[in-house]
Design a protein around this motif. Structure first.
Motif, PDB file in Angstrom:
ATOM      1  N   MET A   1       0.833  -1.197   0.000  1.00 17.80           N
ATOM      2  CA  MET A   1       0.000   0.000   0.000  1.00 17.80           C
ATOM      3  C   MET A   1       0.867   1.247   0.000  1.00 17.80           C
ATOM      4  N   LYS A   2       0.347   2.322  -0.634  1.00 18.78           N
ATOM      5  CA  LYS A   2       0.970   3.639  -0.580  1.00 18.78           C
ATOM      6  C   LYS A   2       0.010   4.563   0.162  1.00 18.78           C
ATOM      7  N   LEU A   3       0.495   5.231   1.191  1.00 22.88           N
ATOM      8  CA  LEU A   3      -0.343   6.116   1.996  1.00 22.88           C
ATOM      9  C   LEU A   3       0.287   7.491   2.082  1.00 22.88           C
TER      10      LEU A   3
ATOM     11  N   ILE B   1       3.379  13.305   4.911  1.00 24.59           N
ATOM     12  CA  ILE B   1       4.457  12.373   4.585  1.00 24.59           C
ATOM     13  C   ILE B   1       3.842  11.161   3.892  1.00 24.59           C
ATOM     14  N   ALA B   2       4.679  10.435   3.183  1.00 22.15           N
ATOM     15  CA  ALA B   2       4.244   9.195   2.535  1.00 22.15           C
ATOM     16  C   ALA B   2       4.747   8.007   3.344  1.00 22.15           C
ATOM     17  N   ARG B   3       3.934   6.984   3.438  1.00 15.80           N
ATOM     18  CA  ARG B   3       4.338   5.733   4.071  1.00 15.80           C
ATOM     19  C   ARG B   3       4.025   4.591   3.120  1.00 15.80           C
TER      20      ARG B   3
ATOM     21  N   THR C   1      -2.707   6.022  -5.232  1.00 17.53           N
ATOM     22  CA  THR C   1      -2.115   5.222  -6.307  1.00 17.53           C
ATOM     23  C   THR C   1      -0.677   5.625  -6.593  1.00 17.53           C
ATOM     24  N   SER C   2      -0.277   6.829  -6.127  1.00 21.89           N
ATOM     25  CA  SER C   2       1.070   7.315  -6.393  1.00 21.89           C
ATOM     26  C   SER C   2       1.522   8.239  -5.269  1.00 21.89           C
ATOM     27  N   VAL C   3       2.803   8.196  -4.967  1.00 20.19           N
ATOM     28  CA  VAL C   3       3.371   9.127  -3.989  1.00 20.19           C
ATOM     29  C   VAL C   3       4.397  10.040  -4.661  1.00 20.19           C
TER      30      VAL C   3
END
Length: 320
Positions: A143-145, A219-221, A209-211
């Motif tokens: 997963m991208k969060l 922030i992205a996790r 779907t994208s970071v």
């Protein structure tokens, strides 16, 4: 030895060694859990993180000695494992709102921090869960969060992250809303990450779907493919989530062949708990995902060393 007995053995060890340095690794070995699992189980049974419990017992007994003896404050600080008078004073004031000196002079009434005895805890707490959470073993893909997060430390006031999340949602996430996975379900995720002996980091955000573009202030996790035990809590979220965590760590894990695996614990909120859609709170549902792995560890005995032998091993190592 069952979970309650294991945690009680740790509590007993803390009590008999409270005037010593107590590394968390020793407590993990005594309990016979992996570290990530131990931290969660200890908190579930006692209501405290490991180090906040150790610190609470040290300060409680130190306060008793301040009240009932004429020993120097520096001597009391050292006897309970504080590095200096100043370190002890800051810890004492942070917890009690008063310095050791003023407490000794004024004889103020302080809140007590009693040793926990699990045998005296109310029995049958599991009956509070009217509907047992539905449980399933699942594997979720990577997963991208993107979200916001805050570190929560024992004894340190922290912001209401959920309030901030909803209040600032549009300005923070508005320009990446089109990247949201399954936007029609309005799914929000809360992660507990980087848990250690004194606290954890709490993250709230959305799956995307994208970071490639991470808005300022977020922030992205990235969560790898993970095997979870998924628990569906039923009822008003503010009440059911705590009861479900109790069920997970006091009932489900002790009767399973799993333990908590390293990695974030994830809470999943969607339209099933949307009050604005007219769903009554007693029918709200949300999911808790606990990363799991097979039990690998065994209970170990902590070997006691005489002070002179402990000093020797510290100086030359176990192979000296």
């Amino acid at each position: 030895m069952d979970y309650k007995q294991r945690i009680q053995s740790v509590l007993n060890y803390i009590e008999s060694h409270v005037q010593e340095d107590i590394p968390s690794e020793s407590l993990v070995a005594l309990a016979g859990f992996s570290k990530s699992h131990f931290l969660r189980v200890f908190e579930a049974y006692t209501g405290f993180t490991v180090m906040s419990y150790v610190r609470g017992r040290k300060l409680d007994l130190a306060a008793e000695r301040l009240r009932n003896s004429n020993d120097k404050i520096t001597e009391i600080a050292y006897d309970y494992g504080f590095e200096s008078h100043d370190v002890f004073g800051r810890a004492f004031k942070r917890v009690y709102g008063i310095t050791p000196e003023n407490y000794r002079r004024g004889r103020f009434l302080l809140p007590t921090f009693h040793a926990v005895n699990l045998a005296l805890q109310q029995q049958g707490a599991e009956a509070l869960i009217k509907t047992k959470p539905h449980t399933m073993i699942v594997t979720k893909p990577a997963m991208k969060l993107i979200g916001i997060e805050c570190r929560f430390e024992d004894g340190v006031s922290s912001p209401d992250l959920w309030k901030q999340y909803f209040y600032e949602w549009q300005q923070t996430f508005g320009n990446i809303a089109h990247l949201r996975v399954e936007p029609e379900k309005e799914i929000d995720y809360a992660l507990t990450v980087d848990r250690d002996e004194s606290g954890y980091t709490y993250f709230i955000g959305i799956e995307v779907t994208s970071v490639d573009h991470v808005p300022s202030g977020t922030i992205a996790r990235l969560i790898p493919k993970t095997k979870y035990a998924r628990f569906t809590a039923i009822g008003p979220v503010g009440e059911s989530i705590g009861r479900t965590y109790d069920h997970i760590f006091k009932e489900w894990f002790p009767s399973s062949s799993f333990q908590t695996a390293p990695g974030p614990i994830m809470e999943h909120y969607d339209m099933r708990c949307a009050t604005h859609l007219g769903i009554p709170p007693e029918k709200h549902e949300m999911d808790i995902y606990i990363p799991i792995e097979p039990v690998k560890t065994e209970t170990k005995e902590i070997i006691e060393l005489q002070p002179y032998r402990a000093a020797y091993y510290k100086a030359v190592g176990t192979k000296g």
